[in-house]
Design an enzyme around this catalytic site. Structure first.
Site, PDB file in Angstrom:
ATOM      1  N   LYS A 156       0.836  -1.191   0.000  1.00 26.75           N
ATOM      2  CA  LYS A 156       0.000   0.000   0.000  1.00 26.75           C
ATOM      3  C   LYS A 156       0.882   1.256   0.000  1.00 26.75           C
ATOM      4  O   LYS A 156       2.037   1.135   0.378  1.00 26.75           O
ATOM      5  CB  LYS A 156      -0.970  -0.015   1.170  1.00 26.75           C
ATOM      6  CG  LYS A 156      -0.290   0.087   2.541  1.00 26.75           C
ATOM      7  CD  LYS A 156      -1.317   0.187   3.607  1.00 26.75           C
ATOM      8  CE  LYS A 156      -1.569   1.606   3.985  1.00 26.75           C
ATOM      9  NZ  LYS A 156      -0.659   2.119   5.023  1.00 26.75           N
ATOM     10  N   ASP A 185      -2.152  -5.999   2.647  1.00 28.47           N
ATOM     11  CA  ASP A 185      -2.624  -5.218   3.791  1.00 28.47           C
ATOM     12  C   ASP A 185      -2.078  -5.989   4.987  1.00 28.47           C
ATOM     13  O   ASP A 185      -2.615  -7.037   5.351  1.00 28.47           O
ATOM     14  CB  ASP A 185      -4.149  -5.171   3.836  1.00 28.47           C
ATOM     15  CG  ASP A 185      -4.642  -4.344   5.007  1.00 28.47           C
ATOM     16  OD1 ASP A 185      -3.984  -4.364   6.069  1.00 28.47           O
ATOM     17  OD2 ASP A 185      -5.670  -3.672   4.876  1.00 28.47           O
ATOM     18  N   HIS A 186      -0.987  -5.486   5.581  1.00 29.94           N
ATOM     19  CA  HIS A 186      -0.275  -6.343   6.536  1.00 29.94           C
ATOM     20  C   HIS A 186      -1.116  -6.687   7.767  1.00 29.94           C
ATOM     21  O   HIS A 186      -0.854  -7.664   8.450  1.00 29.94           O
ATOM     22  CB  HIS A 186       1.085  -5.737   6.919  1.00 29.94           C
ATOM     23  CG  HIS A 186       1.006  -4.652   7.951  1.00 29.94           C
ATOM     24  ND1 HIS A 186       0.672  -3.366   7.643  1.00 29.94           N
ATOM     25  CD2 HIS A 186       1.209  -4.667   9.279  1.00 29.94           C
ATOM     26  CE1 HIS A 186       0.678  -2.635   8.746  1.00 29.94           C
ATOM     27  NE2 HIS A 186       1.002  -3.409   9.767  1.00 29.94           N
ATOM     28  N   LYS A 190      -1.769 -10.478  10.596  1.00 27.30           N
ATOM     29  CA  LYS A 190      -1.586 -10.545  12.061  1.00 27.30           C
ATOM     30  C   LYS A 190      -2.358 -11.732  12.617  1.00 27.30           C
ATOM     31  O   LYS A 190      -3.502 -11.973  12.222  1.00 27.30           O
ATOM     32  CB  LYS A 190      -2.061  -9.244  12.722  1.00 27.30           C
ATOM     33  CG  LYS A 190      -1.154  -8.057  12.425  1.00 27.30           C
ATOM     34  CD  LYS A 190      -1.641  -6.827  13.166  1.00 27.30           C
ATOM     35  CE  LYS A 190      -0.919  -5.582  12.682  1.00 27.30           C
ATOM     36  NZ  LYS A 190       0.298  -5.275  13.379  1.00 27.30           N
ATOM     37  N   HIS A 248      -6.575  -0.975   6.686  1.00 25.83           N
ATOM     38  CA  HIS A 248      -6.556  -1.816   7.883  1.00 25.83           C
ATOM     39  C   HIS A 248      -7.896  -1.833   8.637  1.00 25.83           C
ATOM     40  O   HIS A 248      -8.411  -2.891   8.982  1.00 25.83           O
ATOM     41  CB  HIS A 248      -5.466  -1.347   8.848  1.00 25.83           C
ATOM     42  CG  HIS A 248      -4.107  -1.207   8.221  1.00 25.83           C
ATOM     43  ND1 HIS A 248      -3.657  -2.054   7.225  1.00 25.83           N
ATOM     44  CD2 HIS A 248      -3.096  -0.335   8.451  1.00 25.83           C
ATOM     45  CE1 HIS A 248      -2.423  -1.687   6.880  1.00 25.83           C
ATOM     46  NE2 HIS A 248      -2.068  -0.653   7.597  1.00 25.83           N
ATOM     47  N   LYS A 348      -2.390   9.012  15.329  1.00 23.55           N
ATOM     48  CA  LYS A 348      -0.986   8.976  15.719  1.00 23.55           C
ATOM     49  C   LYS A 348      -0.801   9.874  16.936  1.00 23.55           C
ATOM     50  O   LYS A 348      -1.592  10.760  17.190  1.00 23.55           O
ATOM     51  CB  LYS A 348      -0.102   9.451  14.574  1.00 23.55           C
ATOM     52  CG  LYS A 348      -0.170   8.502  13.370  1.00 23.55           C
ATOM     53  CD  LYS A 348       1.097   8.523  12.577  1.00 23.55           C
ATOM     54  CE  LYS A 348       1.053   7.553  11.410  1.00 23.55           C
ATOM     55  NZ  LYS A 348       1.365   6.171  11.764  1.00 23.55           N
TER      56      LYS A 348
HETATM   57  C1  BG6 Z   1       0.990   1.188   8.149  1.00 20.88           C
HETATM   58  C2  BG6 Z   1       0.818   2.681   8.149  1.00 20.88           C
HETATM   59  O1  BG6 Z   1       0.237   0.616   7.120  1.00 20.88           O
HETATM   60  O2  BG6 Z   1       0.558   0.659   9.391  1.00 20.88           O
HETATM   61  C3  BG6 Z   1       1.580   3.296   9.312  1.00 20.88           C
HETATM   62  O3  BG6 Z   1       1.295   3.207   6.928  1.00 20.88           O
HETATM   63  C4  BG6 Z   1       1.186   2.654  10.603  1.00 20.88           C
HETATM   64  O4  BG6 Z   1       1.351   4.691   9.360  1.00 20.88           O
HETATM   65  C5  BG6 Z   1       1.292   1.140  10.506  1.00 20.88           C
HETATM   66  O5  BG6 Z   1       2.060   3.132  11.613  1.00 20.88           O
HETATM   67  C6  BG6 Z   1       0.733   0.466  11.742  1.00 20.88           C
HETATM   68  O6  BG6 Z   1       1.001  -0.889  11.668  1.00 20.88           O
HETATM   69  P1  BG6 Z   1       1.198  -1.749  12.975  1.00 20.88           P
HETATM   70  O7  BG6 Z   1       1.400  -3.145  12.485  1.00 20.88           O
HETATM   71  O8  BG6 Z   1       2.397  -1.189  13.690  1.00 20.88           O
HETATM   72  O9  BG6 Z   1      -0.057  -1.584  13.774  1.00 20.88           O
END
Ligand code: BG6
Length: 509
Positions: A156, A185-186, A190, A248, A348
């Site tokens: 993304k 979409d990581h 999880k 997400h 954030k």
């Molecule tokens: C990313 C965003 O996709 O996800 C970041 O671009 C964000 O801004 C991050 O900090 C959060 O991922 P995680 O796995 O740390 O919750």
């Protein structure tokens, strides 16, 4: 190991191999897959980037990254020596056809040496400005001609609005089959996010009450203490809505709200998820302000340290109108969810780093107990803790021990750390293995991405058209702007308080 045998010869070509994503996430994940014996003997990582460094220097950089970021801690010498043999770095210009010819020659050479067909994974760990060019050159060079064996992976942001996402999808579809495209979409990799499916569809007891008759509302919170760090350039083109909600948080919502799949086939799961996005009530431009709230952090304190405001961060416009916090209220217009609000918020520089889904059930239909016994009466609540502590917590009423009838809410807790020993794979390990194995279940299909953009376009348009008059409107270390409280309070609810205080398991109180 049996699993490793199943994976055929594989080459992963990483464009942007000298970048942060490769360093922090991809190489540590591949290394851990190696330790867990998922990596076949016939395997290679071909790294390429504009950076002019030797293979040796690149390996050293990868080694440092693994030592720093791997969930399994520092590398052991013998493991690293064996793993290092898989890595080959070569400087390459993404817009030069000879880069692709060299990659093709290298893969052909390996295929010949190994004597078996090679899976080719093309991973774009690059800023989005390079996506089109690299994808086009991969497609045109014939590198991805074998549709069964070759896959392209895109990080993304996938577009920055509906039109650009459609444009990118059209371009990709002209070069690859949808089955070859893996949009990451990581969050979907999880453990706890995957467990939402198990929780809902591997248990008979929750599904009958998982609807508007029993559920009052749903809350999804993903808050971070981190600021934009060194990503000001990117973040100025994104903001919280594009960076987090479009992908997400909407994906989390799909998992909570989807109908039961008839199988775990990738397209079946994705069909059920996209149904949720398609059923989301569209915002009229004049209704955006009633359903969506934005915020931007000012200076403040995080864990006792003074931090700057967003507008003072590197590469950020001093008068930036970009939101670092977003909260949105959605309705899903279908039989299951009619009238049930889904509230989501992300930000954030918040007071806490936590991702949590709260299912708030309706109150009991009739209070049989005398009023004085029920002062603390609270409706049932189910909390799915995604991170940093993984767990599930069910709140219900119990009689307080004693001679009087007094009712109190108590919690039943499932804590991953207590229940399971052994390391939990990082999201990127799960996702990379799925890519190697050709399983697209946890990846975004073109229609999902477009549906998610479509639903957010009225909000994006309204926020871009009107500069926020009161940015910054929350201090770093707070829970976001006051308007976000009002968004939910006007429906008679409140955001479930984030855990300033933790119990023994570190889960939300
Ligand atoms: C990313 C965003 O996709 O996800 C970041 O671009 C964000 O801004 C991050 O900090 C959060 O991922 P995680 O796995 O740390 O919750």
């Amino acid at each position: 190991m049996e699993a490793a045998k199943k994976l055929g010869a594989t080459v992963i070509v990483i464009f942007g191999a000298a970048g942060d994503l490769t360093w922090r996430k991809l190489m540590p994940a591949i290394y851990n897959l190696y330790l867990d014996q998922w990596i076949p003997d016939h395997f290679a990582v071909l790294g390429t980037a504009h950076t002019d460094i030797s293979n040796e220097a690149f390996c050293k950089h990868v080694h440092d990254g693994i030592d720093k970021f791997s969930r399994t801690g520092k590398t052991k010498k013998s493991d690293w020596t064996a793993f290092q043999k898989f890595i080959q770095y070569k400087k390459g210009d993404f817009s030069d056809p000879s880069t692709y010819t060299a990659i093709k020659t290298q893969i052909d050479k390996l295929e010949k040496a190994w004597g078996e067909p090679v899976n080719r994974i093309f991973y774009m760990a690059v800023p989005p400005t390079f996506f089109e060019d690299i994808a086009t050159r991969i497609g045109q060079s014939g590198l991805s001609a074998n549709k069964q064996l070759s896959r392209i992976v895109i990080e993304k942001p996938f577009g920055r609005d509906l039109d650009s996402a459609r444009h990118l999808n059209n371009l990709l579809h002209g070069l690859f089959d949808e089955s070859q495209i893996y949009r990451i979409d990581h969050y979907l990799g999880k453990e706890t996010v995957q467990n939402i499916l198990a929780f809902r569809f591997a248990n008979a007891m929750f599904e009958p009450i998982w609807n508007r008759n029993y559920i009052d509302h749903v809350q999804i919170t993903v808050s971070e203490q981190l600021g934009v760090e060194n990503r000001g350039n990117y973040y100025e083109t994104a903001g919280a809505l594009r960076d987090m909600i479009q992908n997400h948080l909407l994906q989390l919502m799909c998992l909570i709200a989807m109908e039961s799949p008839i199988s775990f086939n990738a397209d079946e799961i994705r069909n059920k998820k996209v149904d949720v996005l398609n059923a989301l009530r569209k915002f009229k431009p004049e209704d955006v302000h009633k359903n969506a709230v934005r915020g931007q952090y000012g200076a403040g304190w995080i864990e006792g340290k003074k931090v700057k405001s967003y507008r003072q961060e590197p590469d950020v416009n001093k008068a930036s109108n970009v939101e670092t916090f977003a909260a949105v209220k959605f309705y899903i217009d279908n039989w299951r969810w009619q009238g049930v609000p889904f509230y989501m918020r992300t930000g954030k520089r918040m007071n806490e780093t936590i991702s949590v889904v709260t299912i708030q059930f309706r109150p009991v239909p009739h209070h049989s107990f005398p009023v004085e016994t029920t002062e603390n009466w609270q409706p049932n609540r189910l909390i799915l803790n995604i991170q940093p502590h993984m767990g599930i917590r069910l709140r219900f009423q119990a009689k307080q021990p004693g001679l009087k009838m007094l009712l109190n809410p108590v919690d039943m807790l499932f804590d991953y750390n207590d229940a399971y020993s052994g390391g939990t794979p990082e999201a990127y390990e799960t996702l990379l293995l799925d890519i190697f194995q050709g399983d697209a279940t946890l990846f975004m299909r073109a229609d999902q991405v477009e549906a998610a953009w479509e639903i957010l376009m009225p909000v994006i348009n309204a926020w871009e058209a009107n500069t926020s008059p009161n940015f910054p409107n929350y201090d770093s270390g707070e829970q976001g702007p006051e308007d976000a409280e009002a968004l939910i309070a006007k429906d008679g609810h409140n955001w479930i308080i984030m855990p300033l205080e933790k119990n023994d398991h570190g889960l939300a109180k």
